[in-house]
Scaffold this active site. Structure first.
Site, short mmCIF file in Angstrom:
data_model
loop_
_atom_site.label_atom_id
_atom_site.label_comp_id
_atom_site.label_asym_id
_atom_site.label_seq_id
_atom_site.Cartn_x
_atom_site.Cartn_y
_atom_site.Cartn_z
N ASP A 32 2.65 -6.50 -12.22
CA ASP A 32 3.26 -5.31 -11.65
C ASP A 32 4.50 -5.69 -10.82
O ASP A 32 4.35 -6.30 -9.78
CB ASP A 32 2.25 -4.52 -10.82
CG ASP A 32 1.41 -5.41 -9.89
OD1 ASP A 32 1.13 -6.57 -10.23
OD2 ASP A 32 1.04 -4.92 -8.81
N GLU B 298 5.82 -16.76 -2.89
CA GLU B 298 5.00 -16.18 -3.96
C GLU B 298 5.61 -16.44 -5.34
O GLU B 298 4.90 -16.67 -6.31
CB GLU B 298 4.89 -14.67 -3.72
CG GLU B 298 4.14 -13.90 -4.78
CD GLU B 298 4.31 -12.39 -4.63
OE1 GLU B 298 3.37 -11.66 -4.99
OE2 GLU B 298 5.37 -11.94 -4.17
#
Length: 768
Positions: free
Chosen positions: A452, A670
């Protein structure tokens, strides 16, 4: 007679050979102050007096005193943190990076001269390490330290790997019980304005519910709200009703002695991804577990599987994350490989206990497989392909407040109301918008896919039989069959009762209401290998494109391939469902489409399409690189014998990680922009893992794992090269990717500082 030596109280001395430099901070700074007898210290100096000399710069550098070989340790005092920040942290973010405009040099007094002589700490890396060490020393109550130079100039690969193993995993550890609740109930994604800690306990766990009620009574300051879920907690209407009162979902616990002659419950520890993701996640946990296994933390990884078994039993699936708003949603399935890898590293002293643990994990995986992945609505009976297609109603509540504004505005204008008012009426069912229902069906599917968001999946994900999901389920089928045959003597009884999905899949079979029950017979390996063979045939039929030499997602509604080029095509190698010829075609013809300077991008630039203000970039598209794609491809290439390609790709990614670590105060983010080699990402949510003061505490879960796993692929020569930040184009040569050679050479010549400054959007036209 020599005069007596009087040392300050509390000072201890150790031999030089007994003091290890490269140990974790708790060992290095823990306990009292320790010094070596080969140094001399003035009484006043040990209590904070540090003679200083004004640093010499530029034209005065020739006057600097020569550093003596025995000046190994620099002396620092409590004011040094402030001095370092005032001088070097010019952008005020409590970090020292290449974007800071300080002099990048600081003189510290040496221990051997009682601070009279100085040692120069030079460059971004050493100065940022100095700041980190001072912060760590302060954490351990040290007001004054004698710091080994070796901690400032430590090999960056060794330093980062050590920090991940000894510090980051610990900082990311959570436990759901009376001792850990206050930390883990904090939810940065909660936008309701109501911050009351709340925990939802599954139906059928009365002892657990009573335990948390007792915690609430004993800790009234927490204002903990304990709620018990209904027997079917993933009903879409019920889950939507919880949006205004989000909470943590209870996980597995062990019964232990309470120290008072009785028994109590204690949460099983687990690792969270970090930053805004402060709960147990599904596919993050798989990659995290790989890093934990490299670092010898088998028990921690095993506990995470225990939580997944608990979730399947009580919540019906391995949840996207352990919060109430995730109850309808799962994520990419990795349980069987995770369990088998851990099983292979368990202590062999209790074989039967290990066998029983694996049995519970495989039984849970079989239930998840039949009730989620090959059950409607996720399966398409016509093709036999499984899809990400979760249930749910309304707007996903865990997203950023403005994330869907551009989608909702036309509907709000249509009804003549504000976006906020429309959102409330749409969520409450007052306003009906079927096209918006369709949009959010696909949006929830995108989130279930873990990707996503991406233009690959937008507005169609729930209809796609993706290559990644088919590869994962093929691996499930092979793993389950192998475990039954090799560990359980080709016979496995299922203890929970549920419907078994029809096989082979067909529209007629799924129309038939009759379902065989799980407890009617034992499972054997043959049926699972038959399922795997059938899935491989369907993958070849619907997803493999012989002309393009690549796997593509298949749209089960349009009944054609979706020709978005995704790096998840290489997951077929990880799962082992590609033939040798298909693997050769993937490596020789398609790998170059995804390989860039910093590793593998998520998809190709051509597939992503043009980016504009009206069509912004998505974080799972080109040019971004994520740990799951790297690890899956490394392992898949190694599995088929392409070790050199796996090593080259792992080197590229670790080079990008190491340069960011060196240049930006130890950051471990991340994700990355693998084309620009930058963690300064502005797509969607930006980046996670960047918001720390002085010293990185957590890194980011799966990025930590990628580093530890990636190092296992490197040769000694490669490890030394990445420690010196040697560009992949220097190490391997531009011929490593002929198609991108010119572009990569240009990128390799680009100054990293220039890239960082470019991302800051500094306007040179503004007068100073």
């Amino acid at each position: 007679m020599a005069p007596a030596l009087n040392h300050p109280t509390g000072v201890t001395f150790v031999d030089d050979g007994h003091r290890s430099v490269h140990v974790d901070a708790a060992t290095y700074y823990g306990g009292g102050e320790a010094f070596t007898r080969s140094r001399t210290y003035s009484h006043s100096h040990i209590h904070g007096y540090i003679p200083k000399r004004t640093p010499l710069f530029e034209e005065d550098t020739h006057m600097r005193a020569r550093r003596m070989s025995h000046d190994e340790k620099s002396v620092t005092g409590p004011q040094t943190i402030r001095v370092v920040l005032e001088q070097e942290d010019t952008d005020g973010d409590f970090q020292i990076s290449i974007t800071d405009a300080g002099p990048k040099m600081m003189a510290l007094g040496t221990a051997t001269s009682n601070g009279f002589k100085t040692f120069d700490v030079r460059g971004t890396y050493m100065l940022s390490n100095l700041l980190q060490e001072l912060a760590l020393a302060r954490d351990h109550g040290r007001k004054r330290i004698v710091l080994d130079e070796g901690r400032l100039s430590e090999n960056p690969v060794d330093r980062l790997s050590r920090m991940i193993k000894n510090s980051f995993w610990h900082s990311l550890t959570r436990r759901i019980d009376g001792d850990g609740l206050e930390i883990i109930t904090a939810d940065p994604k909660n936008r309701t304005g109501r911050v009351q800690p709340r925990i939802y306990v599954p139906h059928g766990e009365p002892a657990m519910a009573e335990y948390y009620r007792k915690v609430a009574r004993e800790k009234p300051h927490m204002n903990l709200d304990v709620q018990v879920l209904p027997p079917k907690p993933d009903d879409a209407v019920f889950v939507k009703s919880l949006n205004s009162k989000p909470g943590l979902l209870a996980l597995a616990m062990n019964e232990v002695d309470d120290g008072k002659g009785g028994r109590t419950l204690k949460g099983i520890p687990f690792i969270v991804p970090g930053a805004r993701f402060n709960e147990l996640y599904n596919w993050d946990s798989y990659f995290i577990s790989l890093g934990l296994l490299v670092d010898g933390q088998v028990t921690m990884a095993k506990g995470m599987v225990d939580h997944f078994i608990f979730e399947i039993k009580h919540y019906g699936k391995i949840l996207n994350g352990s919060r109430s708003y995730y109850l309808c949603r799962t994520q990419p399935p990795f349980l069987t490989d995770m369990a088998l890898q851990i099983y292979n590293q368990l202590d062999r002293s209790d074989v039967e206990s290990n066998r029983q643990w694996l049995k519970r994990a495989i039984q849970a995986a079989i239930k998840e497989y039949h009730t989620i992945w090959v059950a409607e609505p996720r399966i398409d009976p016509k093709t036999g392909l499984s899809r990400y297609r979760p249930d749910g109603l309304g707007i996903p509540p865990e997203t950023e407040a403005t994330h869907f504004t551009h989608i909702l505005e036309p509907y709000a204008e249509k009804h003549g109301i504000s976006v906020l008012e429309f959102s409330e009426k749409y969520n409450n069912g007052v306003l009906k918008e079927p096209t918006l229902d369709e949009y959010f069906l696909h949006d929830r599917a995108v989130r279930e896919s873990g990707h996503d968001t991406s233009y690959r999946l937008e507005k169609r994900c729930a209809n796609l039989g993706t290559i990644d999901l088919q590869a994962l389920l093929y691996k499930y089928e092979v793993d389950i069959g192998t475990a039954i045959r090799e560990v359980f003597d080709d016979e496995l009884e299922l203890e929970e009762e549920f419907d078994l999905a029809p096989f082979p899949p067909s529209v007629e079979a799924y129309r038939n209401p009759y379902r065989e029950r799980s407890t009617n017979r034992s499972q054997n390996s043959d049926e699972w290998f038959e399922r795997a063979d059938h899935r491989r045939e369907m993958i070849d039929k619907y997803l493999w494109n012989e002309n393009k030499k690549l796997y593509f997602d298949y749209d089960t509604v349009l009944e054609k391939q979706s020709l978005y080029e995704s790096v998840t095509a290489f997951w077929a190698l990880w799962a082992g469902c590609a033939s040798e010829e298909q693997c050769w075609n993937l490596v020789s013809q398609s790998l170059k489409k995804f390989e860039v300077l910093g590793g593998l991008v998520s998809g190709t630039e051509e597939s992503r399409g043009k980016i504009s203000l009206d069509r912004p970039n998505r974080q799972w598209d080109y040019p971004y690189a994520w740990p799951p794609h790297q690890i899956m491809t490394w392992v898949g290439l190694e599995r088929y014998g392409y070790l050199e390609d796996a090593q080259r790709l792992s080197y590229r990614f670790l080079y990008m990680m190491t340069t960011a670590f060196v240049d930006f105060n130890g950051v471990v983010p991340e994700k990355f922009d693998a084309v620009k080699l930058s963690h300064l990402v502005d797509a969607e949510y930006g980046n996670q893992g960047l918001d720390f003061k002085m010293v990185p505490r957590e890194g980011f879960g799966w990025m930590n794992a990628a580093y530890q796993v990636g190092l296992s692929f490197l040769t000694t020569h490669m490890r030394r090269a990445v420690a010196t930040c040697t560009s992949p184009e220097v190490l391997f040569g531009p011929s490593a990717n002929l198609e991108n050679a010119v572009a990569q050479a240009a990128l390799a010549a680009t100054d990293p500082l220039g890239l960082a400054m470019e991302s800051l959007n500094i306007d040179a036209s503004v007068p100073a």
